[in-house]
Design a protein around this motif. Sequence first.
Motif, PDB file in Angstrom:
ATOM      1  N   TYR A 169      -1.025   8.988 -14.702  1.00 55.90           N
ATOM      2  CA  TYR A 169      -1.290   8.407 -13.394  1.00 55.90           C
ATOM      3  C   TYR A 169      -1.823   9.493 -12.466  1.00 55.90           C
ATOM      4  O   TYR A 169      -1.204  10.539 -12.279  1.00 55.90           O
ATOM      5  N   ILE A 170      -2.972   9.227 -11.869  1.00 58.15           N
ATOM      6  CA  ILE A 170      -3.609  10.224 -11.004  1.00 58.15           C
ATOM      7  C   ILE A 170      -3.505   9.837  -9.543  1.00 58.15           C
ATOM      8  O   ILE A 170      -3.128  10.641  -8.691  1.00 58.15           O
ATOM      9  N   ASP A 171      -3.792   8.588  -9.241  1.00 55.74           N
ATOM     10  CA  ASP A 171      -3.826   8.155  -7.846  1.00 55.74           C
ATOM     11  C   ASP A 171      -3.069   6.842  -7.709  1.00 55.74           C
ATOM     12  O   ASP A 171      -3.353   5.887  -8.418  1.00 55.74           O
ATOM     13  N   PHE A 172      -2.096   6.809  -6.804  1.00 62.05           N
ATOM     14  CA  PHE A 172      -1.308   5.604  -6.581  1.00 62.05           C
ATOM     15  C   PHE A 172      -1.745   4.968  -5.274  1.00 62.05           C
ATOM     16  O   PHE A 172      -1.591   5.565  -4.198  1.00 62.05           O
ATOM     17  N   LYS A 173      -2.277   3.760  -5.368  1.00 59.44           N
ATOM     18  CA  LYS A 173      -2.766   3.085  -4.172  1.00 59.44           C
ATOM     19  C   LYS A 173      -1.940   1.852  -3.827  1.00 59.44           C
ATOM     20  O   LYS A 173      -1.545   1.675  -2.680  1.00 59.44           O
ATOM     21  N   ILE A 206      10.956  -3.354   4.832  1.00 59.15           N
ATOM     22  CA  ILE A 206      12.117  -2.758   4.164  1.00 59.15           C
ATOM     23  C   ILE A 206      11.620  -1.685   3.201  1.00 59.15           C
ATOM     24  O   ILE A 206      10.454  -1.697   2.783  1.00 59.15           O
ATOM     25  N   PRO A 207      12.471  -0.720   2.845  1.00 58.45           N
ATOM     26  CA  PRO A 207      12.022   0.394   1.994  1.00 58.45           C
ATOM     27  C   PRO A 207      11.524  -0.065   0.627  1.00 58.45           C
ATOM     28  O   PRO A 207      12.207  -0.805  -0.084  1.00 58.45           O
ATOM     29  N   VAL A 208      10.328   0.368   0.276  1.00 57.42           N
ATOM     30  CA  VAL A 208       9.775   0.185  -1.070  1.00 57.42           C
ATOM     31  C   VAL A 208       9.335   1.566  -1.545  1.00 57.42           C
ATOM     32  O   VAL A 208       8.439   2.173  -0.942  1.00 57.42           O
ATOM     33  N   ILE A 209       9.957   2.048  -2.600  1.00 57.16           N
ATOM     34  CA  ILE A 209       9.748   3.419  -3.044  1.00 57.16           C
ATOM     35  C   ILE A 209       9.317   3.443  -4.505  1.00 57.16           C
ATOM     36  O   ILE A 209       9.821   2.678  -5.331  1.00 57.16           O
ATOM     37  N   LEU A 210       8.391   4.325  -4.811  1.00 56.54           N
ATOM     38  CA  LEU A 210       7.980   4.598  -6.189  1.00 56.54           C
ATOM     39  C   LEU A 210       8.342   6.045  -6.488  1.00 56.54           C
ATOM     40  O   LEU A 210       7.865   6.966  -5.809  1.00 56.54           O
ATOM     41  N   SER A 211       9.203   6.257  -7.491  1.00 54.53           N
ATOM     42  CA  SER A 211       9.654   7.604  -7.852  1.00 54.53           C
ATOM     43  C   SER A 211       9.220   7.938  -9.266  1.00 54.53           C
ATOM     44  O   SER A 211       9.407   7.135 -10.185  1.00 54.53           O
ATOM     45  N   LEU A 212       8.651   9.111  -9.453  1.00 52.39           N
ATOM     46  CA  LEU A 212       8.256   9.573 -10.780  1.00 52.39           C
ATOM     47  C   LEU A 212       9.439  10.270 -11.445  1.00 52.39           C
ATOM     48  O   LEU A 212      10.105  11.115 -10.839  1.00 52.39           O
ATOM     49  N   LYS A 213       9.708   9.918 -12.698  1.00 53.86           N
ATOM     50  CA  LYS A 213      10.844  10.460 -13.428  1.00 53.86           C
ATOM     51  C   LYS A 213      10.402  11.042 -14.768  1.00 53.86           C
ATOM     52  O   LYS A 213       9.520  10.495 -15.431  1.00 53.86           O
ATOM     53  N   ARG A 214      11.046  12.128 -15.164  1.00 53.58           N
ATOM     54  CA  ARG A 214      10.778  12.694 -16.487  1.00 53.58           C
ATOM     55  C   ARG A 214      11.413  11.843 -17.584  1.00 53.58           C
ATOM     56  O   ARG A 214      10.981  11.877 -18.731  1.00 53.58           O
ATOM     57  N   THR A 244       0.843  -1.185   0.000  1.00 55.07           N
ATOM     58  CA  THR A 244       0.000   0.000   0.000  1.00 55.07           C
ATOM     59  C   THR A 244       0.883   1.241   0.000  1.00 55.07           C
ATOM     60  O   THR A 244       1.828   1.345   0.791  1.00 55.07           O
ATOM     61  N   LEU A 245       0.593   2.179  -0.892  1.00 54.22           N
ATOM     62  CA  LEU A 245       1.435   3.349  -1.079  1.00 54.22           C
ATOM     63  C   LEU A 245       0.895   4.574  -0.355  1.00 54.22           C
ATOM     64  O   LEU A 245      -0.316   4.764  -0.229  1.00 54.22           O
ATOM     65  N   LYS A 246       1.834   5.413   0.093  1.00 51.33           N
ATOM     66  CA  LYS A 246       1.501   6.698   0.697  1.00 51.33           C
ATOM     67  C   LYS A 246       2.375   7.761   0.055  1.00 51.33           C
ATOM     68  O   LYS A 246       3.587   7.588  -0.093  1.00 51.33           O
ATOM     69  N   GLN A 247       1.778   8.879  -0.316  1.00 53.43           N
ATOM     70  CA  GLN A 247       2.517   9.943  -0.979  1.00 53.43           C
ATOM     71  C   GLN A 247       3.409  10.684   0.015  1.00 53.43           C
ATOM     72  O   GLN A 247       2.977  11.079   1.097  1.00 53.43           O
ATOM     73  N   VAL A 248       4.677  10.875  -0.382  1.00 56.42           N
ATOM     74  CA  VAL A 248       5.636  11.617   0.442  1.00 56.42           C
ATOM     75  C   VAL A 248       5.784  13.047  -0.073  1.00 56.42           C
ATOM     76  O   VAL A 248       5.788  14.004   0.687  1.00 56.42           O
ATOM     77  N   ASP A 249       5.934  13.181  -1.382  1.00 59.14           N
ATOM     78  CA  ASP A 249       5.960  14.491  -2.022  1.00 59.14           C
ATOM     79  C   ASP A 249       5.402  14.338  -3.429  1.00 59.14           C
ATOM     80  O   ASP A 249       4.826  13.300  -3.768  1.00 59.14           O
ATOM     81  N   SER A 250       5.592  15.346  -4.282  1.00 59.47           N
ATOM     82  CA  SER A 250       4.947  15.345  -5.602  1.00 59.47           C
ATOM     83  C   SER A 250       5.472  14.265  -6.534  1.00 59.47           C
ATOM     84  O   SER A 250       4.817  13.912  -7.510  1.00 59.47           O
ATOM     85  N   VAL A 251       6.660  13.702  -6.240  1.00 55.01           N
ATOM     86  CA  VAL A 251       7.236  12.693  -7.128  1.00 55.01           C
ATOM     87  C   VAL A 251       7.636  11.413  -6.404  1.00 55.01           C
ATOM     88  O   VAL A 251       8.260  10.542  -7.004  1.00 55.01           O
ATOM     89  N   THR A 252       7.281  11.271  -5.137  1.00 57.95           N
ATOM     90  CA  THR A 252       7.734  10.121  -4.354  1.00 57.95           C
ATOM     91  C   THR A 252       6.603   9.509  -3.544  1.00 57.95           C
ATOM     92  O   THR A 252       5.833  10.229  -2.892  1.00 57.95           O
ATOM     93  N   TYR A 253       6.517   8.169  -3.619  1.00 57.24           N
ATOM     94  CA  TYR A 253       5.568   7.407  -2.812  1.00 57.24           C
ATOM     95  C   TYR A 253       6.331   6.296  -2.095  1.00 57.24           C
ATOM     96  O   TYR A 253       7.313   5.769  -2.623  1.00 57.24           O
ATOM     97  N   LYS A 254       5.861   5.959  -0.887  1.00 54.94           N
ATOM     98  CA  LYS A 254       6.478   4.882  -0.126  1.00 54.94           C
ATOM     99  C   LYS A 254       5.431   3.886   0.346  1.00 54.94           C
ATOM    100  O   LYS A 254       4.280   4.246   0.578  1.00 54.94           O
ATOM    101  N   ALA A 255       5.868   2.619   0.463  1.00 54.48           N
ATOM    102  CA  ALA A 255       4.983   1.582   0.996  1.00 54.48           C
ATOM    103  C   ALA A 255       4.886   1.740   2.514  1.00 54.48           C
ATOM    104  O   ALA A 255       5.901   1.904   3.198  1.00 54.48           O
TER     105      ALA A 255
END
Length: 383
Positions: free
Chosen positions: A164-168, A132-140, A116-127
Amino acid sequence: MFRFFLAVILSLCFTFFVRSQDSLYARLIIKKLTSKECYGRGYLNNGLDVAAKFITDQLKRFKAKPLFTTGYYQWFDFDVNTFPNKVDAKLNGKLLKLGNDFILNPQSGSIKGKFTLKQVDSVTYKAVDSPIPVILSLKRKLTFSVATHSLAGCEVELLNKNQYIDFKTLELNIESKVLTKYINKNICAYVEGTQSNDTCIYFTAHYDHLGGLGKKVYFPGANDNASGVSMLLNFIKYYSENPPKYKTVFVFFAGEEAGLLGSKHFVEKSGIDLKTIKFLINLDLLGTGDDGIMVTNGAVLTQQFEALTKINSQKNYVKEIRKRGKAQNSDHYWFTERGVPAFFIYTLGGIKAYHDVDDIEKTLPSTDYGDGFRRLRDFVEEL
């Protein structure tokens, strides 16, 4: 008059033939090195070894001599993190396409599960539900690399296409494997000089690239750096029929993408007296040239840079030659640190593919390739 026109036509035909042959040979080299057989010239599917054998076969074909009494190879090793099997990711239940939609941070470790993801900032989400760290990063842009170790956890780098609008949820099945003391080899050869074999000219380029992710996706590396390898082989081909004044050494480095490791090993362990190197030219990213070329160390070695620009203006090879100072951005660096005069030359403009799956042979424009060869040839002759 007829004889005059015939001579002109034959001269033009010969010039076109030579240029087209150089270009044709370069394309054959680049096509081979970017093929699936070479698998990104990395650490999966023996891709690096396949590329090394191909390069060595070309050296033998044009009778370039081994630099060492033991042969063409200088062996060394280092650890490298790889992803040999599963590299699957689902975002909100939708399967992502590896290489196009996402890649991994090269330090990522193995992991399997749905998070399950939680938004950290405009380009970063964490489980929020992983030990252990699971990160989703948005890249140009998706830009892969090589890591010599892995960390606990995983970072998925997602191309931000604004769809992508909502990351769950993020579902992962990633298998990471550190290859300990993976055997690499620099490939080293030379062509004898007609006037001197005590002082040498060096041409260098790295032949390794990023390898692949999983069993199907690999990074071809046409511009980076099949283009530079093809230029070195073109010079060996040329010198086989037009021997150089000075002994000319050609070194194809491995381990560049992992941190300039092959060139560092050569400088420290080859036993070569670096004082015998009159000048070194390191080549990388030679597949474009729409906006000219950049010369690293051009602002330091002003006399040699002026000679290069003079040749270029006289022959009208490229519209602009830019210069910069010292930089630890390619394999020339370790030589520069030991006092060897060296240029690192790369082309500017054109396609933007870099460290991604789009750096392929078919779209490589090679805008400056032919003139680039002749410019370097003339510059070496001036030296």
